[in-house]
Design an enzyme around this catalytic site. Structure first.
Site: not given
Length: 245
Positions: A162-164
């Site tokens: 999700a973050y990447q």
């Protein structure tokens, strides 16, 4: 006096960016989701003799908060010279592409991408009032598609889907924004602050918040001959031409 807005500036890298810009002679608005935390950060800076600072309540994931912050700052100045989109969230440590719920992705994107878009668009009129407007979007080398595509890359012992993904999308937004503003005085770039020892990383990392802030501020201060639409990760890639998107 030139002015700057730094989102997520009550602590960590954002706080150090605000401090550095204020030392460079800017009047800096510290955007803080929690107003009391922002006020405490301002008082800390004033205790150091840095008085050209103020705070504004700003939750980048809340459109009403963004609108209110724009109005608050707009009552004080008609021009904004620098916008540093620093506010971001990790989304938690368990981020499997197979198992992380879509809702968790949405939450991360709401802050890391849509928040940046909302703030940038809300403050665009004030930025256009500057003779040399600068936008710096705080990204990460973990958003690099080129690096992540090396499936055995040792830089990625763990993946944070999700973050990447949210930061990769932010990089594309940075390019698109720079493209649309290419024939104007704007300079728009994405900067990785490095693996920094802050609460965000559990105080792990190879860089201090002060070092990270200097990497970001560098691109907030570039002149008319400086780059635009680029990604910089100086901790890992000292030569900008070698920084992979």
């Amino acid at each position: 006096m030139k002015s700057a807005l730094v989102t997520g500036a009550n602590k960590g890298i954002g706080f150090e960016v605000a401090r550095e810009l204020a030392r460079k002679g800017f009047y800096v608005y510290l955007g803080s989701r929690n107003l009391e935390s922002g006020r405490s950060a301002v008082e800390k800076l004033k205790g150091e003799g840095i008085n050209n600072v103020g705070t504004v309540q700003l939750d980048v994931a809340d459109p009403e908060s963004v609108f209110a912050a724009r109005n608050t700052i707009g009552l004080k100045t008609g021009t904004l010279d620098v916008l540093v989109n620093n506010a971001g969230i990790s989304g938690g440590l368990q981020q499997s592409a197979l198992e992380t719920p879509a809702e968790q992705f949405r939450t991360v994107f709401e802050t890391n991408l849509f928040g940046v878009i909302g703030v940038t668009q809300a403050f665009m009129d004030l930025l256009k009032g500057s003779t040399a407007p600068r936008i710096v979007n705080v990204s990460t080398s973990m958003a690099s598609l080129a690096l992540a595509a090396e499936l055995d890359n040792r830089n990625y012992p763990k993946r944070y889907a999700a973050y990447q993904s949210s930061k990769s999308a932010l990089n594309m937004y940075t390019i698109s924004l720079a493209y649309e503003l290419r024939d104007t005085p704007f300079k728009v770039n994405a900067v990785c602050p490095g693996w920094t020892k802050t609460d965000f990383t559990g105080q792990q990392g190879t860089s201090t918040a002060e070092e990270a802030a200097q990497r970001i501020v560098k691109y907030a201060l570039i002149d008319e001959n400086g780059p635009t639409g680029k990604f910089f990760s100086e901790e890992y890639f000292p030569e900008p031409a070698n920084c992979p998107w």
